[in-house]
Design an enzyme around this catalytic site. Structure first.
Site, PDB file in Angstrom:
ATOM      1  N   PHE A  26       0.848  -1.186   0.000  1.00 39.79           N
ATOM      2  CA  PHE A  26       0.000   0.000   0.000  1.00 39.79           C
ATOM      3  C   PHE A  26       0.887   1.241   0.000  1.00 39.79           C
ATOM      4  O   PHE A  26       1.883   1.295   0.708  1.00 39.79           O
ATOM      5  CB  PHE A  26      -0.923  -0.015   1.226  1.00 39.79           C
ATOM      6  CG  PHE A  26      -2.126   0.864   1.069  1.00 39.79           C
ATOM      7  CD1 PHE A  26      -3.219   0.434   0.340  1.00 39.79           C
ATOM      8  CD2 PHE A  26      -2.154   2.126   1.632  1.00 39.79           C
ATOM      9  CE1 PHE A  26      -4.345   1.242   0.182  1.00 39.79           C
ATOM     10  CE2 PHE A  26      -3.262   2.941   1.485  1.00 39.79           C
ATOM     11  CZ  PHE A  26      -4.355   2.509   0.758  1.00 39.79           C
ATOM     12  N   ALA A  60       0.284  -1.843   6.074  1.00 40.73           N
ATOM     13  CA  ALA A  60       1.042  -1.702   7.315  1.00 40.73           C
ATOM     14  C   ALA A  60       0.540  -2.634   8.409  1.00 40.73           C
ATOM     15  O   ALA A  60       1.325  -3.126   9.225  1.00 40.73           O
ATOM     16  CB  ALA A  60       1.002  -0.254   7.783  1.00 40.73           C
ATOM     17  N   HIS A  92      -9.606   5.436  10.649  1.00 38.60           N
ATOM     18  CA  HIS A  92      -8.886   4.260  10.173  1.00 38.60           C
ATOM     19  C   HIS A  92      -7.372   4.450  10.314  1.00 38.60           C
ATOM     20  O   HIS A  92      -6.659   3.522  10.724  1.00 38.60           O
ATOM     21  CB  HIS A  92      -9.273   3.975   8.718  1.00 38.60           C
ATOM     22  CG  HIS A  92      -8.637   2.755   8.150  1.00 38.60           C
ATOM     23  ND1 HIS A  92      -8.996   1.490   8.553  1.00 38.60           N
ATOM     24  CD2 HIS A  92      -7.677   2.601   7.211  1.00 38.60           C
ATOM     25  CE1 HIS A  92      -8.270   0.606   7.874  1.00 38.60           C
ATOM     26  NE2 HIS A  92      -7.465   1.262   7.061  1.00 38.60           N
ATOM     27  N   ARG A 131      10.680  11.888   3.466  1.00 36.15           N
ATOM     28  CA  ARG A 131      11.307  10.897   4.332  1.00 36.15           C
ATOM     29  C   ARG A 131      11.854   9.705   3.553  1.00 36.15           C
ATOM     30  O   ARG A 131      12.280   8.707   4.150  1.00 36.15           O
ATOM     31  CB  ARG A 131      10.300  10.444   5.392  1.00 36.15           C
ATOM     32  CG  ARG A 131      10.080  11.538   6.429  1.00 36.15           C
ATOM     33  CD  ARG A 131       8.773  11.415   7.172  1.00 36.15           C
ATOM     34  NE  ARG A 131       8.647  12.463   8.185  1.00 36.15           N
ATOM     35  CZ  ARG A 131       8.331  13.741   7.947  1.00 36.15           C
ATOM     36  NH1 ARG A 131       8.089  14.139   6.706  1.00 36.15           N
ATOM     37  NH2 ARG A 131       8.263  14.621   8.922  1.00 36.15           N
TER      38      ARG A 131
END
Length: 164
Positions: A26, A60, A92, A131
């Site tokens: 995802f 995740a 969520h 990141r």
């Protein structure tokens, strides 16, 4: 700093370490960048292709299931968890983030394997991109090298634990 007591440090030498990487699919552009950065950093620090296993999972939340199984197998010295959760308009996000973090922390708490947490929990895609080699460094590489350092510190600690 000098101490009269023994001081043990971990190193970021991945030579000979057996490394498992669990990466979510995802937000694939981000997780692919995290995975590539982790592998590149590991290789720069001595890891070889034959000692790195990458397992892809849906998202995740699924990282913890596979990482836990890898840890229980006692085959890996290092497990690196990589994923990206971007805040949406519902709760969520909070549940997925909490579940993923709890599962990863549970594995780290075992105290017998180096664990790197490179699951990004961000508000925007831009924050995630920053990141993965942008202005906030590369969290995939950082997670991998942190896990290696912990694994090496555990190895250095082992003789002292056995004597106790």
């Amino acid at each position: 700093m000098s101490l009269d007591a023994p001081t043990l440090d971990g190193t970021v030498d991945a030579t000979g370490l057996r490394i498992g990487i669990v990466a979510a699919r995802f937000n694939e552009d981000i997780t692919n960048a995290l995975t590539d950065g982790a592998i590149e950093a590991l290789k720069k620090h001595g890891a070889s292709n034959e000692n790195i296993t990458v397992v892809r999972v849906a998202g995740a939340l699924e990282i913890g299931t596979i990482a836990q199984r890898m840890a229980k197998a006692h085959v890996y010295d290092v497990i690196v968890c990589l994923g990206c959760v971007i805040r949406g308009g519902t709760a969520h996000f909070d549940y997925v983030c909490q579940g993923a973090m709890d599962a990863i922390n549970h594995i780290a708490e075992r105290g017998d394997i180096g664990v790197g947490n490179g699951v990004l929990t961000v508000d925007t895609l831009e924050q995630a991109q920053a990141r993965t080699g942008g202005t906030h460094g590369h969290k995939g590489a950082e997670a991998a090298l942190t896990a290696v350092e912990v694994a090496q510190a555990l190895k250095n600690l082992e003789p002292m634990v056995e004597q106790a």
